[in-house]
Scaffold this active site. Structure first.
Site, PDB file in Angstrom:
ATOM      1  N   ASP A 125       0.699  11.277   3.730  1.00 11.06           N
ATOM      2  CA  ASP A 125       0.507   9.829   3.868  1.00 11.06           C
ATOM      3  C   ASP A 125      -0.216   9.353   2.603  1.00 11.06           C
ATOM      4  O   ASP A 125      -1.427   9.474   2.483  1.00 11.06           O
ATOM      5  CB  ASP A 125      -0.303   9.543   5.141  1.00 11.06           C
ATOM      6  N   LYS A 159       0.446  -0.094   0.704  1.00 11.35           N
ATOM      7  CA  LYS A 159      -0.662  -0.709  -0.036  1.00 11.35           C
ATOM      8  C   LYS A 159      -0.342  -1.200  -1.449  1.00 11.35           C
ATOM      9  O   LYS A 159      -0.066  -2.368  -1.627  1.00 11.35           O
ATOM     10  CB  LYS A 159      -1.867   0.251  -0.029  1.00 11.35           C
TER      11      LYS A 159
HETATM   12  C1  LIG Z   1      -3.905   1.491   5.233  1.00  7.10           C
HETATM   13  C2  LIG Z   1      -3.362   2.808   5.642  1.00  7.10           C
HETATM   14  C3  LIG Z   1      -2.404   2.921   6.670  1.00  7.10           C
HETATM   15  C4  LIG Z   1      -1.946   1.734   7.497  1.00  7.10           C
HETATM   16  O1  LIG Z   1      -1.297   0.773   6.730  1.00  7.10           O
HETATM   17  P1  LIG Z   1      -1.142  -0.731   7.326  1.00  7.10           P
HETATM   18  O2  LIG Z   1      -0.295  -1.421   6.317  1.00  7.10           O
HETATM   19  O3  LIG Z   1      -2.530  -1.280   7.408  1.00  7.10           O
HETATM   20  O4  LIG Z   1      -0.494  -0.603   8.651  1.00  7.10           O
HETATM   21  C5  LIG Z   1      -1.908   4.174   6.945  1.00  7.10           C
HETATM   22  N1  LIG Z   1      -2.312   5.256   6.267  1.00  7.10           N
HETATM   23  C6  LIG Z   1      -3.225   5.185   5.281  1.00  7.10           C
HETATM   24  C7  LIG Z   1      -3.614   6.425   4.547  1.00  7.10           C
HETATM   25  C8  LIG Z   1      -3.792   3.958   4.937  1.00  7.10           C
HETATM   26  O5  LIG Z   1      -4.713   3.897   3.977  1.00  7.10           O
END
Ligand SMILES: *Cc1c(COP(=O)(O)O)cnc(C)c1O
Length: 416
Positions: A238, A267
């Site tokens: 992730d 992000k």
């Molecule tokens: C922010 C984040 C998410 C979730 O993303 P959203 O767009 O807020 O749903 C998942 N995994 C990681 C590592 C993140 O930093």
């Protein structure tokens, strides 16, 4: 106070906030580079790039131009049955940035949903092959993968509020990261006993972001890769936080020399302009969905899937990574933060100062009053959001050395 703020305050519901005590948010008039201009004329230097998204700074003209040109041409068309150039180009470019055989891109509109899709791919690829009973995803304490029910279940049990939602969340094992001898032995023993129930393993490579910016060495990722290969598990990285240069390389996994079977990105994907996420899987996983029957298809399809404006923004963001020296800027930011945050080590209450890429962290024994600390930082002319027991900087890669010095000095002064 602005009229819209006063009126709307009776109707908005803020993220992660106890609304009974939440302070009124600061009204923003405009943004530019690393500056947030408030309605009352104050200017804050942004230390966190709006939850790690605005990696080129705010209002980058190249992204603005690409989005407005796309808005005039095709703002959005449904992705089922119709194709548009920005999404097809972006898929090709993302696949080219990632090692073989990570070739298949599925677009969604938030990080959480990108992780949901990754879980679905890991589990359904096995079901499609007639492999039943391997439906669990192994996750790690301190991890964060999103706020939906599916992703809460693979977050840290406390942060993901597993106790509150018992019975509603799918049950997945969450164990400590294999980062030292004892935890590695426990991890190995866990797999030995339970691998037959697992579809995959998920981790935020090199840094658990929302879990408190906790770092781990690249060996951890190599150990996970070996274990995943030994037991035939789908390894999911992730990189929603770490992707696009944040840790010093385009993707964090590059520092370990091992690649995942699925990677999730969001992000900074659009340079902080529009919501867009991607789940990218290997050819082998994709092929597990191919058959003569509709029943083995991946049944997922957000309405705004591969939104053309978002894809145009992401393509423009990738242009900037190609044209401008982003990774060199990250290296310079890293060195400057290491130098200028180091004096915080001597302050009472500070238990650790750590830097990785363009992530700088000052960890405290505790933060008793985060709202007061935040306001003290605002009074210093900086936007930094303390959370848990840390103050951290994840600035835009385009921040100037002077602006970065101002951020580091503000942290030192406020903690002093
Ligand atoms: C922010 C984040 C998410 C979730 O993303 P959203 O767009 O807020 O749903 C998942 N995994 C990681 C590592 C993140 O930093």
């Amino acid at each position: 106070m602005s009229n819209w703020l006063e009126e709307g305050w009776r109707h908005v519901w803020l993220p992660y906030a106890q609304m009974q005590t939440a302070p009124l948010p600061l009204p923003v008039a405009r943004t530019e580079g690393s500056a947030i201009h408030l309605e009352d004329g104050r200017v804050l230097i942004d230390g966190i790039a709006s939850w790690w998204t605005a990696c080129h700074g705010y209002n980058h003209p190249h992204i603005a131009q690409a989005v407005s040109a796309q808005l005039a041409r095709v703002p959005h068309v449904m992705f089922g049955g119709l194709a548009h150039e920005p999404a097809y180009r972006l898929s090709t470019r993302l696949a080219a940035l990632l090692p073989e055989p990570l070739n298949r891109v599925f677009f969604t509109d938030s990080g959480s949903v990108a992780v949901e899709v990754a879980i679905k791919i890991a589990v359904q690829s096995r079901l499609n092959r007639g492999e039943r009973g391997r439906t669990k995803i192994l996750a790690f304490t301190g991890g964060y993968h999103g706020d939906t029910f599916g992703t809460m279940a693979i977050c840290d049990p406390e942060e993901g509020m597993h106790a509150m939602f018992t019975g509603l969340l799918p049950e997945h094992p969450v164990i400590p990261l294999p980062r030292d001898e004892a935890s590695t032995a426990a991890f190995d023993a866990f797999l030995e006993a339970n691998a037959h129930t697992l579809a995959g393993i998920i981790i935020e490579p090199l840094v658990q972001g929302a879990g408190g910016m906790v770092l781990h060495p690249p060996q951890v990722l190599r150990h996970l890769r070996r274990a995943a290969d030994a037991y035939g598990l789908t390894l999911i990285f992730d990189e929603i936080f770490t992707g696009f240069g944040r840790t010093g390389t385009m993707f964090a996994f590059e520092q370990a020399g091992v690649a995942p079977d699925i990677i999730t990105l969001s992000k900074a994907l659009t340079g902080g302009t529009l919501p867009l996420a991607a789940t990218i899987a290997t050819d082998a996983l994709f092929e597990a969905f191919l058959s003569a029957s509709p029943s083995t298809a991946l049944m997922h399809g957000p309405t705004y899937m591969a939104n053309a404006l978002g894809c145009a923004a992401a393509n423009a963001s990738l242009d900037l990574f190609e044209r401008e020296p982003r990774l060199a800027q990250v290296a310079a930011i890293s060195a400057q933060m290491a130098r200028e945050l180091a004096p915080c080590r001597a302050l009472p209450g500070v238990v650790d100062v750590r830097v990785l890429g363009a992530i700088g962290v000052v960890e405290l024994a505790e933060i008793a009053n985060p709202a007061a600390l935040r306001m003290a930082l605002v009074a210093q002319g900086v936007w930094i959001r303390p959370f848990r027991n840390i103050l951290y900087l994840t600035p835009a890669f385009t921040i100037s050395p002077d602006e970065l010095s101002h951020l580091c000095a503000a942290i030192f002064r406020v903690l002093s």
